[in-house]
Design a protein around this motif. Sequence first.
Motif, PDB file in Angstrom:
ATOM      1  N   ILE A  56      -4.107 -53.134   6.347  1.00  0.00           N
ATOM      2  CA  ILE A  56      -3.747 -53.379   7.745  1.00  0.00           C
ATOM      3  C   ILE A  56      -2.349 -53.975   7.847  1.00  0.00           C
ATOM      4  O   ILE A  56      -1.627 -53.743   8.829  1.00  0.00           O
ATOM      5  CB  ILE A  56      -4.807 -54.287   8.423  1.00  0.00           C
ATOM      6  N   GLU A  57      -1.933 -54.756   6.837  1.00  0.00           N
ATOM      7  CA  GLU A  57      -0.561 -55.275   6.834  1.00  0.00           C
ATOM      8  C   GLU A  57       0.451 -54.135   6.751  1.00  0.00           C
ATOM      9  O   GLU A  57       1.477 -54.146   7.444  1.00  0.00           O
ATOM     10  CB  GLU A  57      -0.373 -56.247   5.663  1.00  0.00           C
ATOM     11  N   LYS A  85      -2.128 -54.924  15.439  1.00  0.00           N
ATOM     12  CA  LYS A  85      -2.067 -56.380  15.257  1.00  0.00           C
ATOM     13  C   LYS A  85      -3.414 -57.027  15.564  1.00  0.00           C
ATOM     14  O   LYS A  85      -3.850 -57.958  14.868  1.00  0.00           O
ATOM     15  CB  LYS A  85      -0.976 -56.977  16.157  1.00  0.00           C
ATOM     16  N   ASN A 125      -7.103 -56.168   4.073  1.00  0.00           N
ATOM     17  CA  ASN A 125      -5.951 -56.945   4.551  1.00  0.00           C
ATOM     18  C   ASN A 125      -4.634 -56.312   4.123  1.00  0.00           C
ATOM     19  O   ASN A 125      -3.670 -56.273   4.901  1.00  0.00           O
ATOM     20  CB  ASN A 125      -6.038 -58.386   4.017  1.00  0.00           C
ATOM     21  N   GLU A 172      -5.586 -56.391  12.748  1.00  0.00           N
ATOM     22  CA  GLU A 172      -5.215 -57.270  11.641  1.00  0.00           C
ATOM     23  C   GLU A 172      -5.854 -58.651  11.815  1.00  0.00           C
ATOM     24  O   GLU A 172      -6.386 -59.231  10.859  1.00  0.00           O
ATOM     25  CB  GLU A 172      -3.699 -57.402  11.568  1.00  0.00           C
TER      26      GLU A 172
END
Length: 469
Positions: free
Chosen positions: A402-403, A441, A399, A444
């Motif tokens: 990917i952010e 996105k 996480n 994500e």
Amino acid sequence: MRNYLLYSLLFLVSSLFSQEIETDTIVLNFKEYLGYVKKYHPITKQAELNIDIGQANLMKARGGFDPKMEVDYDRKKFKGTEYYDLLNATFKIPTWYGIEFKGGFEQNDGDFLNPQNSVPDDGLFSAGVSIPIARGLLINDRMATLRKAKFFREQTKANRDLLVNQILYDASLAYFDWLRAYAEKEIYNDFVQNAKIRFEGVKRSALAGDKAAIDTTEAKIAFQNRTLSLEQAKVKLMKSSLALSNFLWLEGNVPIELQSNVIPDQKVEEVIDSTLEIEGSPLSSFTLENHPKLKSLAYKIEGLEVDRKLKANKLLPKIDLEYNFLTETPETARSFNTAEYKGGVSFSFPLFLRKERGALKLAKYKVQDARFELETTQLQIKNKVTAIFAELESFINQNELIENIVRDYNTLLAAEERKFSFGESSLFLINSREKSLIDAKLKEIEVQNKFFTTKAKLFNSLAVNPLSL
């Protein structure tokens, strides 16, 4: 620069318009949703029904120890002659260890009465006891049935927790899929607006001679592609909404269909641990002692052990002793004379015991099979939970990565749009940057969905039954 300001103004107006539309939306938060599932879903009610079934079985087993009254009346009269008139009433009280207390009254009469049935004119009272001294003393069918019914009742409680946990797990996955579909739809909706604004701006610039006409074609293709993706996302959202509706019920077994203005909570990550009651549950604190699946198997083994003991007891000979005091006047205890009695002994024993020995072997095999299942299940649960904790640690890192990737792609797209406003870039590069951002996105959202799903797997593996919903 003029085009860039125009794009920004159009995007701001579009955003305000979208916010105005969404003011009527209703947020269905995760905890509230699971609360409805646990309270009203038919399967949770079915799980509670299993508890009632276990209680009913226990009541049925206890009925084997209920006192019993028996009355046997037989009379024969032919051509004016009364051959016999027999009345025999008995009251029996069974006890735990196979001992049975009896009280009776016997009154017989007739011209052809069997001498052994002769009693005083006012009848004969008796009180006594029947005792098995071998088979049936320490364990018997009534005792075994009651013990197994108690274990079955506790087993149904554990199975109830498993069933409720499973339906909440399935409902959680449906919610996460709905959340994912909604987030994907919102992404495509935003980028459709961006593509539309860009297409309108390029078209005006082409008409003014600031841009080449072919740029409008490329902008139009990008807009159409985003619109196509949006339509596909809407279909996916509709299907996930219907799947979610399968878990929503009201009192009276009334199903609910999710309305289009109901949206998922975007802050599930903040409440998921507390809702599923897995908050503050490190691997080091994990134990198997209270796991409902293992408790259910343990109660199953206990019941099979009772059956094994019963089968072993039937290898003993059947020897029953019976003794009954007899009296004509039962008003006082002194009227009972031990010298006046009716008693006896019965004995039976199969010579080869093949039936009993075969039944005992089968009972032993069932116990061994259940123990193997318990040991295997313990190992499976332990390894599964350990793997899930490792997976959760990995998703925390994923996480974060990917952010950062999404943030960097946003920076690249913003820089490319700024260069385009100065005439230093092209629509091809903007579309390429935008596509990479969309993919990032979506990735994500996918990682987040897998993260939530893994938390739900932990909830399912621990077999938690949230009481606070």
